[in-house]
Write an enzyme that holds these catalytic residues in place. Structure first.
Site, PDB file in Angstrom:
ATOM      1  N   THR A   1      30.478   9.541 -71.875  1.00  0.00           N
ATOM      2  CA  THR A   1      31.502   8.645 -71.358  1.00  0.00           C
ATOM      3  C   THR A   1      30.826   7.312 -71.073  1.00  0.00           C
ATOM      4  O   THR A   1      29.706   7.288 -70.595  1.00  0.00           O
ATOM      5  CB  THR A   1      32.084   9.216 -70.059  1.00  0.00           C
ATOM      6  OG1 THR A   1      32.514  10.538 -70.316  1.00  0.00           O
ATOM      7  CG2 THR A   1      33.250   8.394 -69.571  1.00  0.00           C
TER       8      THR A   1
ATOM      9  N   GLY B   1      33.088   9.214 -75.945  1.00  0.00           N
ATOM     10  CA  GLY B   1      32.655   9.638 -77.265  1.00  0.00           C
ATOM     11  C   GLY B   1      32.418  11.128 -77.276  1.00  0.00           C
ATOM     12  O   GLY B   1      32.664  11.817 -76.293  1.00  0.00           O
ATOM     13  N   GLY B   2      31.946  11.599 -78.382  1.00  0.00           N
ATOM     14  CA  GLY B   2      31.735  13.028 -78.546  1.00  0.00           C
ATOM     15  C   GLY B   2      30.783  13.578 -77.512  1.00  0.00           C
ATOM     16  O   GLY B   2      30.950  14.701 -77.053  1.00  0.00           O
TER      17      GLY B   2
ATOM     18  N   ASP C   1      27.082   7.478 -87.676  1.00  0.00           N
ATOM     19  CA  ASP C   1      28.437   7.519 -87.129  1.00  0.00           C
ATOM     20  C   ASP C   1      29.061   6.130 -87.202  1.00  0.00           C
ATOM     21  O   ASP C   1      29.579   5.610 -86.221  1.00  0.00           O
ATOM     22  CB  ASP C   1      28.406   8.055 -85.696  1.00  0.00           C
ATOM     23  CG  ASP C   1      29.774   8.586 -85.259  1.00  0.00           C
ATOM     24  OD1 ASP C   1      30.659   8.726 -86.136  1.00  0.00           O
ATOM     25  OD2 ASP C   1      29.959   8.848 -84.057  1.00  0.00           O
TER      26      ASP C   1
ATOM     27  N   GLY D   1      35.165   3.986 -72.493  1.00  0.00           N
ATOM     28  CA  GLY D   1      35.049   4.678 -73.770  1.00  0.00           C
ATOM     29  C   GLY D   1      34.616   6.112 -73.572  1.00  0.00           C
ATOM     30  O   GLY D   1      33.933   6.437 -72.605  1.00  0.00           O
TER      31      GLY D   1
END
Ligand SMILES: *[C@@H]1O[C@H](CO)[C@@H](O)[C@H](O)[C@H]1NC(C)=O
Ligand SMILES: *[C@@H]1O[C@H](CO)[C@@H](O)[C@H](O)[C@H]1NC(C)=O
Ligand SMILES: *[C@@H]1O[C@H](CO)[C@@H](O)[C@H](O)[C@H]1NC(C)=O
Ligand SMILES: *[C@@H]1O[C@H](CO)[C@@H](O)[C@H](O)[C@H]1NC(C)=O
Ligand SMILES: *[C@@H]1O[C@H](CO)[C@@H](O)[C@H](O)[C@H]1NC(C)=O
Ligand SMILES: *[C@@H]1O[C@H](CO)[C@@H](O)[C@H](O)[C@H]1NC(C)=O
Ligand SMILES: *[C@@H]1O[C@H](CO)[C@@H](O)[C@H](O)[C@H]1NC(C)=O
Ligand SMILES: *[C@@H]1O[C@H](CO)[C@@H](O)[C@H](O)[C@H]1NC(C)=O
Ligand SMILES: *[C@@H]1O[C@H](CO)[C@@H](O)[C@H](O)[C@H]1NC(C)=O
Ligand SMILES: *[C@@H]1O[C@H](CO)[C@@H](O)[C@H](O)[C@H]1NC(C)=O
Ligand SMILES: *[C@@H]1O[C@H](CO)[C@@H](O)[C@H](O)[C@H]1NC(C)=O
Ligand SMILES: *[C@@H]1O[C@H](CO)[C@@H](O)[C@H](O)[C@H]1NC(C)=O
Length: 683
Positions: free
Chosen positions: A359, A355-356, A471, A353
């Site tokens: 990792t 994300g912003g 989020d 994955g």
């Protein structure tokens, strides 16, 4: 969160120790592989760097063979098959060992009762470090010799101590009264210690009847008069050995490239202080194991993120943690090395994955546990704080629908968080991957929605301090093999102090899920999560992504598309094919209405997460026990359908709908009131 407090304080202590440790014998911080691939690099808590190893493929030559005897707890390491116990191996060419001490004891009548005479025989390429160690004898009727092999020749030297009263002895002084110490020459590789007495202790038997002799690391031994008696209970003391590669010089070694031991690029060869053999080191600015191919790695720019921990914020966090101390948990601290091994050195194939701000890697721990390791992309103090934030938040909650935090690693520039691995991917994949979506039944979708709603409600209210996730999205809802929802990614979460229900803060979140009110006002409330959850509900219903540039401009934002469709009473046109069945139309409609209420522009108009959870749960229960519904269902259906399809969108008028929220005003007449998050505003 006892563990967190303890661990966190430990962490600070560890970091302080690492930062202040200068001793060349201190274990190298394991930031890099130290052993050959597939080789054991530990024995208990001892690191075993190559050229040392526990099996023939793993050591460079037999001299560096380490026996790890795990019948001891903790396991003990020995040089080859000897009794020389290893405590510490440094890549700078030293090794701390424990060696037997010599003793010579007499009874009151002057007969010898015990005697031993250690013979320290080091393998080739090891020598006794001449600056760190001293030959030492203890006793008041004592003389002792050290006989050594000095390369190919031998030498002998000795020490004497005669004293007559215990009171004469001085703690801390080893100058001949009860204690005598002498240096040893360089390059000694075999020593024999011999003890003798002049008068068999007959003159001093009132306070002393034993002599002791040992080679000891000077800094590890401080004489005390009590040692005359209490050394009786001591078997071994530490000494420092030097090791080197081969017996030739660097120049000689370089001639034979295949046997030259400085294998790493960015490494070099040097001559040890005692001039025997050669050693390797990494270039200035590089660190690691120069004896391994690619062992030397560029030193990371230490941007003082440790400092982050000791900074004001760090102290605040620490205080926070201390205050919130509750139950003990089992999270642990992982070493970076452990996580490097687990993730194949953060190999790209292990990425599960991105994300912003980080990792996520899949990892296999040595105890066979499968984990997810989250690593930040960049070094940025803000992000370090985010990680710590997440750690604190996760440590406060223990809920089966929240991804469990197993521990963390703060050795690195960016802290790493270690979670239980959730086997089945994210809800996003299950909704948007065609084959997976096909097998994700409506019942399952509703169950996942209920679990998610419940856990968000719990975060908002049940937890000691309300937590806003910030989020919520399908990609952050993971599923296990039984499709149980596990909410993840709390890096953006904010703890809301009890006296505050909203926070002014930079807008965080993901386009398509972002609460329009929050975007406009920057005021964060629990209702922002409600909005995002509404979008997830719509995703579950329609199988469409929250934001899609493949859709016409006005439909890009799913929330807008959905509201517009609802307004046109065309809900069933956009529902995912496999969720629509004859018997669940009513349920689908109710869920759509819940979603719609979650998407109200004004946060105040939206239901609370708890209300959403209760409502959705009610639908499941209704499903399971259809007889409960029979009495009122006809009527409810009427009003529901009427409310939903009237065109007036006045769902929340009064309390008459079965949704039962206390929404008073509706807040929008047209879809335009729903602000479409502009691209790039999110993360
Ligand atoms: C390490 O072990 C794995 C499996 O046991 C094997 O596939 C791999 O080739 C080994 N690597 C080396 C460098 O020996
Ligand atoms: C290793 O374990 C021993 C015994 O448990 C302990 O005394 C020692 O401090 C430990 N060393 C390190 C580096 O953790
Ligand atoms: C480990 O230590 C035990 C106890 O001292 C001893 O009996 C055994 O032989 C040792 N094993 C190895 C492999 O050295
Ligand atoms: C260690 O092994 C060597 C040969 O492998 C042998 O000659 C020696 O006697 C052994 N020493 C001990 C203490 O077992
Ligand atoms: C001296 O004392 C020891 C025990 O303390 C005893 O075994 C031994 O027999 C004694 N020897 C003599 C000569 O008295
Ligand atoms: C020192 O070396 C000489 C000659 O090699 C030998 O005869 C003598 O026994 C050695 N001394 C000791 C204490 O081993
Ligand atoms: C020497 O005596 C002091 C004081 O009792 C003690 O703390 C110390 O451990 C002793 N040294 C050794 C090597 O046992
Ligand atoms: C160095 O070791 C080689 C064998 O490895 C040996 O032949 C040579 O004599 C040794 N040289 C010295 C100075 O010890
Ligand atoms: C380290 O090795 C790399 C690859 O060989 C090389 O490009 C780099 O210049 C080396 N660094 C130094 C300081 O020599
Ligand atoms: C002895 O050990 C110290 C570190 O404790 C090291 O600095 C020194 O170089 C070593 N001496 C020799 C002769 O290698
Ligand atoms: C899935 O459910 C089965 C049966 O209830 C249970 O044994 C199993 O542990 C569950 N698996 C997970 C990953 O929770
Ligand atoms: C809504 O419910 C409250 C009590 O729950 C009641 O006082 C109120 O009259 C109801 N409103 C309508 C329009 O039914």
């Amino acid at each position: 969160m006892g563990f967190l407090q303890i661990q966190f304080l430990n962490l600070l202590a560890i970091l302080v120790i690492i930062a202040s440790s200068q001793s060349s014998l201190s274990a190298t911080p394991p930031n890099f592989p130290i052993a050959k691939p597939n080789c054991t690099d530990r024995c208990g808590n001892l690191s075993i760097p190559y050229p040392f190893g526990t099996t023939p493929e793993c050591y460079q030559r037999y001299s560096f063979f380490v026996t790890c005897n795990d019948t001891f707890n903790p396991p003990r390491a020995f040089i080859q098959n000897s009794s020389i116990e290893i405590r510490d191996i440094s890549l700078d060419g030293q090794l701390r060992a424990l060696q037997f001490i010599g003793r010579d004891c007499y009874s009151q009548n002057g007969t010898r009762v015990s005697y031993n005479k250690p013979w320290i025989q080091l393998p080739r390429f090891f020598t006794v470090n001449n600056t760190a160690n001293k030959f030492t004898i203890i006793g008041c009727d004592t003389y002792g010799f050290i006989a050594g092999w000095w390369l190919s020749r031998n030498y002998t030297t000795g020490c004497t101590s005669i004293c007559y009263a215990e009171d004469d002895l001085i703690g801390g002084s080893c100058a001949g009264l009860g204690c005598c110490q002498i240096p040893i020459p360089k390059q000694v590789w075999q020593v024999k210690l011999t003890l003798k007495s002049y008068h068999n202790f007959s003159n001093v038997s009132s306070f002393n009847n034993c002599s002791y002799a040992f080679l000891v690391e000077e800094s590890a031994f401080r004489f005390s008069p009590e040692n005359l008696t209490n050394l009786r209970n001591v078997k071994k003391l530490p000494m420092v050995l030097d090791w080197a590669i081969g017996n030739g010089t660097c120049e000689e070694a370089k001639r034979n490239a295949s046997s030259y031991a400085c294998k790493s690029v960015n490494s070099t060869c040097y001559k040890p202080d005692n001039g025997y053999g050669y050693r390797c080191s990494c270039f200035e600015g590089y660190q690691g194991n120069p004896y391994l191919i690619n062992g030397c790695q560029e030193k990371k720019k230490k941007k003082n993120e440790r400092n982050v921990l000791s900074s004001k914020r760090g102290v605040l966090l620490q205080e926070k943690i201390t205050r919130r101390r509750k139950s003990l948990d089992t999270a642990t601290i992982f070493s970076e090395l452990e996580l490097q091994k687990a993730t194949n050195n953060f190999h790209k194939d292990m990425i599960i994955g991105q994300g912003g701000f980080g990792t996520v890697y899949k990892g296999f721990l040595s105890d066979n546990r499968i984990v997810a390791v989250k690593k930040s992309k960049k070094v940025n103090p803000d992000q370090v704080e985010q990680f710590i934030n997440e750690m604190i938040i996760l440590s406060q909650i223990n809920n089966r629908n929240i991804v469990k935090l197993l521990g963390c690693c703060l050795e690195t520039e960016v802290p790493l968080l270690v979670y239980e691995f959730i086997s089945n991917g994210s809800l996003f994949e299950h909704i948007h991957d065609e084959t997976k979506a096909h097998s994700l039944s409506w019942e399952m979708r509703l169950k996942i929605a209920v679990e998610t709603a419940n856990v968000l409600a719990y975060l908002h209210s049940a937890a000691s301090t309300p937590i806003i996730h910030r989020d919520v999205k399908s990609a952050n809802i993971l599923l296990d093999d039984n499709l149980t929802a596990k909410v993840s990614d709390f890096g953006d979460s904010r703890l809301v102090p009890l006296d505050q229900t909203q926070l002014s803060t930079m807008v965080h979140g993901t386009s398509g899920y972002l609460d329009p009110e929050y975007m406009q006002t920057n005021k964060l409330t629990a209702k922002s999560d409600v909005y995002s959850f509404g979008v997830v509900l719509v995703e579950l219903l329609t199988g469409k992504t929250a934001l899609s540039f493949a859709r016409p401009e006005e439909d890009r934002n799913l929330a807008n598309l959905f509201l517009s469709i609802m307004k046109q009473e065309r809900l069933f046109e956009i529902l995912e094919d496999n969720v629509v069945k004859q018997e669940n139309n009513e349920q689908l409609m109710k869920v759509a209405l819940v979603a719609k209420s979650c998407l109200y522009v004004k946060g105040d108009d939206r239901p609370s997460m708890k209300e959403v959870a209760i409502e959705l749960e009610g639908l499941i229960l209704g499903e399971k026990h259809p007889w409960i519904q029979t009495e009122h269902s006809g009527e409810d259906k009427e009003s529901m359908l009427e409310a939903g399809f009237s065109g007036s969108i006045n769902v929340g008028e009064g309390n008459s709908t079965s949704i039962g929220f206390d929404s008073t005003s509706i807040g929008f007449d047209s879809v335009e009131d729903h602000i479409v998050p502009s691209e790039g505003r999110g993360r």
